[in-house]
Write an enzyme that holds these catalytic residues in place. Structure first.
Site, PDB file in Angstrom:
ATOM      1  N   SER A 351       0.870  -1.184   0.000  1.00 31.98           N
ATOM      2  CA  SER A 351       0.000   0.000   0.000  1.00 31.98           C
ATOM      3  C   SER A 351       0.900   1.225   0.000  1.00 31.98           C
ATOM      4  O   SER A 351       2.073   1.132   0.416  1.00 31.98           O
ATOM      5  CB  SER A 351      -0.868  -0.020   1.266  1.00 31.98           C
ATOM      6  OG  SER A 351      -1.451   1.245   1.483  1.00 31.98           O
ATOM      7  N   TYR A 364      -1.645  -0.801  10.579  1.00 27.97           N
ATOM      8  CA  TYR A 364      -1.786  -1.106   9.148  1.00 27.97           C
ATOM      9  C   TYR A 364      -0.523  -0.689   8.396  1.00 27.97           C
ATOM     10  O   TYR A 364       0.038  -1.454   7.597  1.00 27.97           O
ATOM     11  CB  TYR A 364      -3.006  -0.371   8.582  1.00 27.97           C
ATOM     12  CG  TYR A 364      -3.279  -0.673   7.126  1.00 27.97           C
ATOM     13  CD1 TYR A 364      -3.914  -1.847   6.743  1.00 27.97           C
ATOM     14  CD2 TYR A 364      -2.897   0.229   6.121  1.00 27.97           C
ATOM     15  CE1 TYR A 364      -4.173  -2.121   5.398  1.00 27.97           C
ATOM     16  CE2 TYR A 364      -3.147  -0.037   4.793  1.00 27.97           C
ATOM     17  CZ  TYR A 364      -3.785  -1.213   4.434  1.00 27.97           C
ATOM     18  OH  TYR A 364      -4.028  -1.474   3.103  1.00 27.97           O
TER      19      TYR A 364
HETATM   20  N1  LIG Z   1      -8.644  -0.519  -0.888  1.00 28.57           N
HETATM   21  C1  LIG Z   1      -7.544   0.184  -0.783  1.00 28.57           C
HETATM   22  O1  LIG Z   1      -7.563   1.421  -0.825  1.00 28.57           O
HETATM   23  C2  LIG Z   1      -6.218  -0.490  -0.626  1.00 28.57           C
HETATM   24  C3  LIG Z   1      -5.072   0.275  -0.799  1.00 28.57           C
HETATM   25  C4  LIG Z   1      -3.839  -0.330  -0.667  1.00 28.57           C
HETATM   26  C5  LIG Z   1      -3.747  -1.657  -0.366  1.00 28.57           C
HETATM   27  N2  LIG Z   1      -4.887  -2.377  -0.179  1.00 28.57           N
HETATM   28  C6  LIG Z   1      -4.728  -3.779   0.141  1.00 28.57           C
HETATM   29  O2  LIG Z   1      -5.311  -4.529  -0.882  1.00 28.57           O
HETATM   30  C7  LIG Z   1      -5.722  -5.785  -0.371  1.00 28.57           C
HETATM   31  C8  LIG Z   1      -7.150  -6.038  -0.783  1.00 28.57           C
HETATM   32  O3  LIG Z   1      -7.957  -5.056  -0.173  1.00 28.57           O
HETATM   33  P1  LIG Z   1      -9.367  -4.617  -0.763  1.00 28.57           P
HETATM   34  O4  LIG Z   1      -9.350  -3.156  -0.782  1.00 28.57           O
HETATM   35  O5  LIG Z   1      -9.694  -5.359  -1.984  1.00 28.57           O
HETATM   36  O6  LIG Z   1     -10.297  -5.060   0.468  1.00 28.57           O
HETATM   37  P2  LIG Z   1     -11.590  -5.996   0.547  1.00 28.57           P
HETATM   38  O7  LIG Z   1     -12.024  -5.946   1.960  1.00 28.57           O
HETATM   39  O8  LIG Z   1     -12.568  -5.603  -0.498  1.00 28.57           O
HETATM   40  O9  LIG Z   1     -11.025  -7.413   0.162  1.00 28.57           O
HETATM   41  C9  LIG Z   1     -10.143  -8.076   1.014  1.00 28.57           C
HETATM   42  C10 LIG Z   1     -10.445  -9.559   0.951  1.00 28.57           C
HETATM   43  O10 LIG Z   1      -9.473 -10.230   1.724  1.00 28.57           O
HETATM   44  C11 LIG Z   1     -10.124 -11.244   2.478  1.00 28.57           C
HETATM   45  N3  LIG Z   1      -9.346 -11.518   3.678  1.00 28.57           N
HETATM   46  C12 LIG Z   1      -8.959 -10.663   4.638  1.00 28.57           C
HETATM   47  N4  LIG Z   1      -8.312 -11.315   5.600  1.00 28.57           N
HETATM   48  C13 LIG Z   1      -8.296 -12.620   5.254  1.00 28.57           C
HETATM   49  C14 LIG Z   1      -7.783 -13.792   5.849  1.00 28.57           C
HETATM   50  N5  LIG Z   1      -7.241 -13.768   7.076  1.00 28.57           N
HETATM   51  N6  LIG Z   1      -7.869 -14.947   5.185  1.00 28.57           N
HETATM   52  C15 LIG Z   1      -8.459 -14.997   3.982  1.00 28.57           C
HETATM   53  N7  LIG Z   1      -9.014 -13.924   3.387  1.00 28.57           N
HETATM   54  C16 LIG Z   1      -8.936 -12.760   4.021  1.00 28.57           C
HETATM   55  C17 LIG Z   1     -11.464 -10.639   2.822  1.00 28.57           C
HETATM   56  O11 LIG Z   1     -12.418 -11.616   3.191  1.00 28.57           O
HETATM   57  C18 LIG Z   1     -11.814  -9.899   1.546  1.00 28.57           C
HETATM   58  O12 LIG Z   1     -12.540 -10.694   0.658  1.00 28.57           O
HETATM   59  C19 LIG Z   1      -5.499  -5.707   1.125  1.00 28.57           C
HETATM   60  O13 LIG Z   1      -4.278  -6.319   1.459  1.00 28.57           O
HETATM   61  C20 LIG Z   1      -5.418  -4.245   1.382  1.00 28.57           C
HETATM   62  O14 LIG Z   1      -4.688  -3.948   2.543  1.00 28.57           O
HETATM   63  C21 LIG Z   1      -6.115  -1.839  -0.334  1.00 28.57           C
END
Ligand SMILES: NC(=O)c1ccc[n+]([C@@H]2O[C@H](COP(=O)([O-])OP(=O)(O)OC[C@H]3O[C@@H](n4cnc5c(N)ncnc54)[C@H](O)[C@@H]3O)[C@@H](O)[C@H]2O)c1
Length: 482
Positions: A351, A364
């Protein structure tokens, strides 16, 4: 020639279908029949051996196929992957079906399938050197003899006679025969040779956090590029500290539907990335079902906000355990299968908060900085196995993880404002301040805009890229040093 809707491989005059237990009586008869065995080049087999080898426990590493001519079984074929994009085949016709061109037709269909559907670059076959008829037949099917360096083979026939024959082919130290350049230039294989370096046909990808958000977009983009996708997700609550609803089983099913819509295979894996035993079992399952793993996107993650001095242990550990240790678990569980495959791609999701500090986001942010260190260290460890390790760095992405009051409040406080606690008002305030901050002028980036970065890192185009972070931030990266 299209493959059949039932999963068979269609030639001009023959069809190859998966051999199953129901074909055991027939195959047992054939492999006990000296005439059949003579053409095949092995020794007669017992029913138990046939059951284990050709319909049983070697599947799916060795794929067994029955050759049909107008629904009548006329022969047996098999293939086995021996590397990321190569493997061996064998094929034998029943004596009563020989001399009608059925063997070459089935061989051509199988080779086309391996090149164009599974994405193999090299197909080998290892006929018994004492069987000139078999060697001739394979040459007719477009194979040419290859010898070992310094020991060229004579006239297409292996120079040395080997003792016992080990099936499936090829065997180390044997004399594999591989398709001649002319065979590679058949219309279907020419198409294969000229495909884009971003083509992932025949690759197996695993995506964690696949139920929704970035994981779903990446899974679908990988499938659109040609990969089969296994999507892993907990589809349930990860931590009670989240201010947003967890993903549900229906979300993972929806990802599966979207992957299949691209004509690729889909496997849903329900597991928690904090549970390494569950991840190892999931990895085994993918390998058992699809024969290996080429690409892993370790993407699952959570996010919550609280000022550091107000955090209790859970506020700190839930994100560190899930995001950092869970990502390391994913690499540790799936990595050995990439080593076994002879190479592959590990991609982790960090991120921008893994590149700068985050107000109210110490846990985080620390987890995502940790992922960068994990990625760089793994790149150093695993390069020797032909494995690249890289990170994607999403900016603020329009997913469930960002679209909730806690995140709006954090963005407003970060800009020096005061959140009202009214979700829709705070959403509007956050949207305008976020959009004003991003050079490309959007508050949240569509996850589909992140997915191509994953496809790139997974592809041959990125074969010399390792230990790096690729950002998709709408321009926010311009504020980050280097
Ligand atoms: N959305 C943002 O702005 C953003 C920015 C930078 C990084 N990220 C990272 O991107 C990744 C995806 O995030 P997103 O925005 O799609 O969120 P999201 O909540 O839409 O999707 C995350 C998915 O990960 C699954 N998950 C979480 N913990 C888990 C575990 N212990 N075991 C199995 N599955 C698990 C959840 O059930 C969910 O389906 C994450 O690592 C997040 O930190 C997101």
């Amino acid at each position: 020639m299209p493959d059949t809707p039932e999963g068979g491989i269609a030639g001009e005059t023959t069809v190859l279908i998966p051999a199953t237990e129901q074909h055991l009586p027939l195959l047992a008869d054939w492999f006990a029949d000296p005439a059949f065995v003579r053409h095949w080049g092995g020794r007669p087999l017992t029913r138990e051996e046939v059951s284990a080898k050709y319909t049983g426990r070697r599947r799916p590493a060795v794929v067994s196929l029955l050759v049909l001519r107008e629904a009548v079984p006329v022969g047996y074929a098999q293939y086995v992957s021996t590397g990321p994009r190569e493997g061996g085949i064998d094929l034998v016709l029943h004596p009563s079906a020989q001399g009608r061109g059925l063997g070459p037709d089935a061989a051509r269909a199988l080779i086309r399938h391996l090149h164009t559907v599974l994405g193999w670059d090299r197909v080998t076959v290892d006929p018994e050197s004492s069987n000139p008829r078999a060697v001739r037949a394979w040459r007719k099917a477009g194979f040419r003899a290859v010898g070992h360096p310094g020991k060229p083979s004579a006239d297409g026939v292996p120079a040395e006679r080997r003792g016992g024959r080990v099936k499936p082919c090829p065997v180390p130290g044997g004399r594999p025969i591989r398709p001649a350049p002319s065979a590679r230039l058949r219309p279907m294989t020419t198409q294969r040779a000229s495909t884009s370096p971003f083509d992932l046909s025949g690759r197996v990808a695993v995506v964690t956090g696949a139920a929704r958000g970035i994981g779903r977009s990446a899974a679908v983009a990988l499938a659109a590029a040609g990969a089969d996708v296994a999507g892993l997700d907990i589809v349930g609550e990860v931590s009670p500290r989240m201010d947003f609803a967890p993903a549900e089983p229906a979300d993972l099913e929806e990802t599966g539907r979207a992957v299949r819509a691209h004509g690729r295979r889909w496997l849903a894996l329900r597991a928690d990335i904090r549970d390494i035993a569950a991840l190892r079992a999931a990895a085994e399952r993918v390998v058992q079902e699809w024969g290996g793993i080429d690409v892993v996107l370790a993407n699952a993650g959570i996010q919550a906000f609280k000022p550091l001095l107000e955090m209790d242990d859970g506020d700190w550990f839930d994100q560190i355990d899930n995001n950092l240790t869970g990502t390391a678990n994913t690499l540790r569980a799936f990595g050995p299968h990439l080593v076994a495959r002879g190479g592959g791609r590990l991609i982790v999701t960090s991120s921008t908060q893994g590149q700068h500090g985050t107000k109210w986001g110490a846990s985080y942010s620390a987890s995502k900085w940790g992922i960068i260190g994990l990625m760089k260290s793994a790149a150093l460890d695993l390069g020797q196995y032909g494995i690249t390790v890289n990170a994607i760095v999403p900016g603020l992405i329009d997913t469930a993880l960002t679209r909730h009051e806690d995140r709006y409040a954090q963005a407003i406080a970060d800009g020096g404002g005061t959140p009202t606690g009214d979700v829709s008002k705070d959403e509007q305030t956050a949207a305008s301040s976020l959009a004003a901050k991003l050079p490309l002028g959007v508050p949240w980036i569509d996850p589909d805009a992140v997915a191509p970065a994953v496809v790139y890192l997974a592809s041959d185009a990125a074969r010399m890229v390792s230990g790096t972070a690729l950002s998709v931030t709408g321009g926010d990266s311009a504020r980050i040093t280097a």
